[in-house]
Design an enzyme around this catalytic site. Structure first.
Site, PDB file in Angstrom:
ATOM      1  N   GLY A  36     -41.887 -10.471 -15.636  1.00 35.49           N
ATOM      2  CA  GLY A  36     -41.941 -10.527 -14.248  1.00 35.49           C
ATOM      3  C   GLY A  36     -41.555 -12.250 -13.998  1.00 35.49           C
ATOM      4  N   ASN A  37     -41.753 -12.676 -12.980  1.00 38.87           N
ATOM      5  CA  ASN A  37     -41.200 -14.002 -12.433  1.00 38.87           C
ATOM      6  C   ASN A  37     -39.694 -14.005 -12.924  1.00 38.87           C
ATOM      7  OD1 ASN A  37     -40.940 -17.406 -13.157  1.00 38.87           O
ATOM      8  ND2 ASN A  37     -41.898 -16.690 -11.293  1.00 38.87           N
ATOM      9  N   LEU A  38     -38.891 -13.224 -12.356  1.00 38.66           N
ATOM     10  CA  LEU A  38     -37.504 -12.767 -12.719  1.00 38.66           C
ATOM     11  C   LEU A  38     -36.703 -14.102 -12.199  1.00 38.66           C
ATOM     12  CD1 LEU A  38     -37.508  -9.074 -11.715  1.00 38.66           C
ATOM     13  CD2 LEU A  38     -38.025 -10.130 -13.947  1.00 38.66           C
ATOM     14  N   HIS A  39     -35.652 -14.203 -13.106  1.00 38.82           N
ATOM     15  CA  HIS A  39     -34.561 -15.116 -12.793  1.00 38.82           C
ATOM     16  C   HIS A  39     -33.360 -14.478 -13.380  1.00 38.82           C
ATOM     17  CE1 HIS A  39     -34.738 -15.825 -17.157  1.00 38.82           C
ATOM     18  NE2 HIS A  39     -36.133 -16.214 -17.163  1.00 38.82           N
ATOM     19  N   HIS A  78     -32.996 -12.388 -16.739  1.00 38.00           N
ATOM     20  CA  HIS A  78     -33.517 -11.064 -16.427  1.00 38.00           C
ATOM     21  C   HIS A  78     -32.506 -10.192 -15.693  1.00 38.00           C
ATOM     22  CE1 HIS A  78     -37.517 -13.273 -16.477  1.00 38.00           C
ATOM     23  NE2 HIS A  78     -37.557 -12.379 -17.601  1.00 38.00           N
ATOM     24  N   GLU A 121     -31.093 -11.920 -26.157  1.00 35.73           N
ATOM     25  CA  GLU A 121     -31.160 -12.765 -27.325  1.00 35.73           C
ATOM     26  C   GLU A 121     -31.718 -14.087 -27.346  1.00 35.73           C
ATOM     27  OE1 GLU A 121     -26.768 -12.790 -27.905  1.00 35.73           O
ATOM     28  OE2 GLU A 121     -26.935 -10.768 -28.730  1.00 35.73           O
ATOM     29  N   LYS A 122     -31.917 -14.453 -25.966  1.00 32.13           N
ATOM     30  CA  LYS A 122     -32.782 -15.683 -25.856  1.00 32.13           C
ATOM     31  C   LYS A 122     -34.131 -15.641 -26.729  1.00 32.13           C
ATOM     32  CE  LYS A 122     -35.455 -18.907 -23.434  1.00 32.13           C
ATOM     33  NZ  LYS A 122     -36.721 -18.216 -24.057  1.00 32.13           N
ATOM     34  N   GLN A 156     -37.884 -11.780 -31.419  1.00 32.17           N
ATOM     35  CA  GLN A 156     -38.632 -10.740 -30.757  1.00 32.17           C
ATOM     36  C   GLN A 156     -37.574  -9.448 -30.568  1.00 32.17           C
ATOM     37  OE1 GLN A 156     -40.692 -10.877 -26.771  1.00 32.17           O
ATOM     38  NE2 GLN A 156     -38.604 -10.042 -25.940  1.00 32.17           N
ATOM     39  N   SER A 175     -35.832 -19.644 -18.283  1.00 36.24           N
ATOM     40  CA  SER A 175     -37.131 -19.198 -18.827  1.00 36.24           C
ATOM     41  C   SER A 175     -38.132 -19.484 -17.729  1.00 36.24           C
ATOM     42  CB  SER A 175     -37.436 -19.972 -19.933  1.00 36.24           C
ATOM     43  OG  SER A 175     -38.857 -19.854 -20.285  1.00 36.24           O
TER      44      SER A 175
HETATM   45  P1  AMP Z   1     -39.937 -12.235 -20.605  1.00 37.36           P
HETATM   46  O1  AMP Z   1     -40.105 -11.778 -19.200  1.00 37.36           O
HETATM   47  O2  AMP Z   1     -39.929 -13.526 -20.825  1.00 37.36           O
HETATM   48  O3  AMP Z   1     -40.897 -11.447 -21.448  1.00 37.36           O
HETATM   49  O4  AMP Z   1     -38.397 -11.578 -20.712  1.00 37.36           O
HETATM   50  C1  AMP Z   1     -38.048 -10.293 -20.500  1.00 37.36           C
HETATM   51  C2  AMP Z   1     -36.697 -10.311 -21.295  1.00 37.36           C
HETATM   52  O5  AMP Z   1     -35.813 -10.819 -20.694  1.00 37.36           O
HETATM   53  C3  AMP Z   1     -36.616 -10.347 -22.638  1.00 37.36           C
HETATM   54  O6  AMP Z   1     -35.860  -9.338 -23.260  1.00 37.36           O
HETATM   55  C4  AMP Z   1     -36.084 -11.731 -22.800  1.00 37.36           C
HETATM   56  O7  AMP Z   1     -35.501 -11.897 -24.115  1.00 37.36           O
HETATM   57  C5  AMP Z   1     -34.988 -11.759 -21.859  1.00 37.36           C
HETATM   58  N1  AMP Z   1     -34.668 -13.226 -21.124  1.00 37.36           N
HETATM   59  C6  AMP Z   1     -35.498 -14.208 -20.802  1.00 37.36           C
HETATM   60  N2  AMP Z   1     -34.845 -15.112 -20.563  1.00 37.36           N
HETATM   61  C7  AMP Z   1     -33.558 -14.827 -20.804  1.00 37.36           C
HETATM   62  C8  AMP Z   1     -32.387 -15.397 -20.491  1.00 37.36           C
HETATM   63  N3  AMP Z   1     -32.322 -16.865 -20.282  1.00 37.36           N
HETATM   64  N4  AMP Z   1     -31.315 -14.989 -20.807  1.00 37.36           N
HETATM   65  C9  AMP Z   1     -31.120 -13.645 -21.003  1.00 37.36           C
HETATM   66  N5  AMP Z   1     -32.303 -12.919 -21.206  1.00 37.36           N
HETATM   67  C10 AMP Z   1     -33.361 -13.595 -21.124  1.00 37.36           C
END
Ligand code: AMP
Length: 283
Positions: free
Chosen positions: A31-34, A37, A150-151, A155, A187
């Protein structure tokens, strides 16, 4: 878009779609989408009839002194962003729904070797928590395809290995890192940065660019590239966990003949622990 909080609710949706012969894509998030995501969501929609996003801050992947309690949670805004991205179901379970009776001693998935290096060294148990929750989510959603950024390169490698080793019938797709205009990888944790810390944070990307440029121009001394990258982060006042050149395929140390490499960095700036990486091919 439907908001679903129960496993049974997701299964009912998925069953109906499957009966209609529809293909399903899945994007797990905290969550806390950007925009990073959302780029995953756009990739997920291609070639699929339906897509599900999950929003779950997974306690199992946080260490005791990490930011689980403070991790930014913005469900209403996330729902709007998912709706705008064309999401069919937002799956937002609570911890009891995901871990239920197993909360105190849940079954865990251990992906060996890949999970003890790099971030695994600094966040013991983190990737076990990630692999376990993703396996659970795959069993709940039963997607054809799942998209990961890929960030979080390590993982993605862990998930690919788990899927291969445990024969999950899921195609894992990696999506490129989305960056701010100054190069900082997007992020949720960037919000922890003060204005001054935010100003130095793009130094991580710049150090990665310098390292990949050196490799591309034929520099062979990997240890020297790692030392110089770490020194450049430290010079910005960051606390460096690692700055490492590894083989893309398995994140082990490269030999002279390895061409497909990735440079990965993790550093703490104030309250934020930031990670980033760039892929590079040796000439
Ligand atoms: P998170 O919510 O941080 O667990 O991320 C969820 C998914 O979004 C994971 O597969 C991350 O690798 C991906 N993600 C997070 N930040 C980015 C970014 N800046 N660019 C591309 N994918 C991202």
């Amino acid at each position: 878009m439907q908001t679903v909080t129960t496993i049974a609710g997701v299964r009912a949706c998925v069953r109906a779609w499957r009966q209609a012969g529809e293909r399903i894509a899945f994007v797990p998030t905290m969550g806390n989408l950007h925009a990073g995501h959302i780029s995953l969501m756009e990739l997920a929609r291609q070639g699929h009839d339906r897509f599900i996003a999950s929003i779950f801050v997974n306690p199992m992947q946080f260490g005791p002194n990490e930011d689980f309690a403070h991790y930014p949670r913005t469900p209403a805004r996330d729902a709007q962003m998912l709706q705008d991205a064309g999401c069919d179901v937002m799956f937002m379970p609570d911890v009891a729904e995901m871990y239920g009776e197993g909360a105190t001693a849940p079954t865990r998935i251990d992906v060996p070797e890949l999970t003890t290096t790099l971030c695994g060294e600094f966040r013991p148990g983190h990737f076990e928590g990630v692999a376990t929750v993703v396996a659970k989510l795959f069993n709940i959603v039963l997607p054809d395809t799942a998209v990961f950024g890929e960030k979080d390169f390590q993982q993605l490698a862990v998930i690919r290995r788990m899927v291969a080793d445990l024969c999950f019938p899921v195609t894992v797709v990696g999506a490129p890192t989305v960056r701010e205009a100054d190069g900082l990888a997007m992020s949720s944790r960037n919000q922890y940065l003060t204005a001054e810390e935010r100003r130095i944070a793009p130094g991580i990307h710049r150090a990665l660019l310098a390292a990949t440029a050196a490799i591309r121009s034929g520099a062979a001394d990997v240890a020297a590239i790692e030392r110089s990258g770490a020194a450049s982060l430290a010079a910005h006042g960051m606390q460096v966990d690692y700055f490492a050149v590894r083989r893309r395929v398995d994140l082990t140390h490269p030999g002279a003949g390895d061409r497909e490499l990735v440079v990965l960095a993790a550093a703490r700036i104030g309250k934020a622990r930031l990670i980033d990486n760039l892929q590079v091919d040796r000439p």
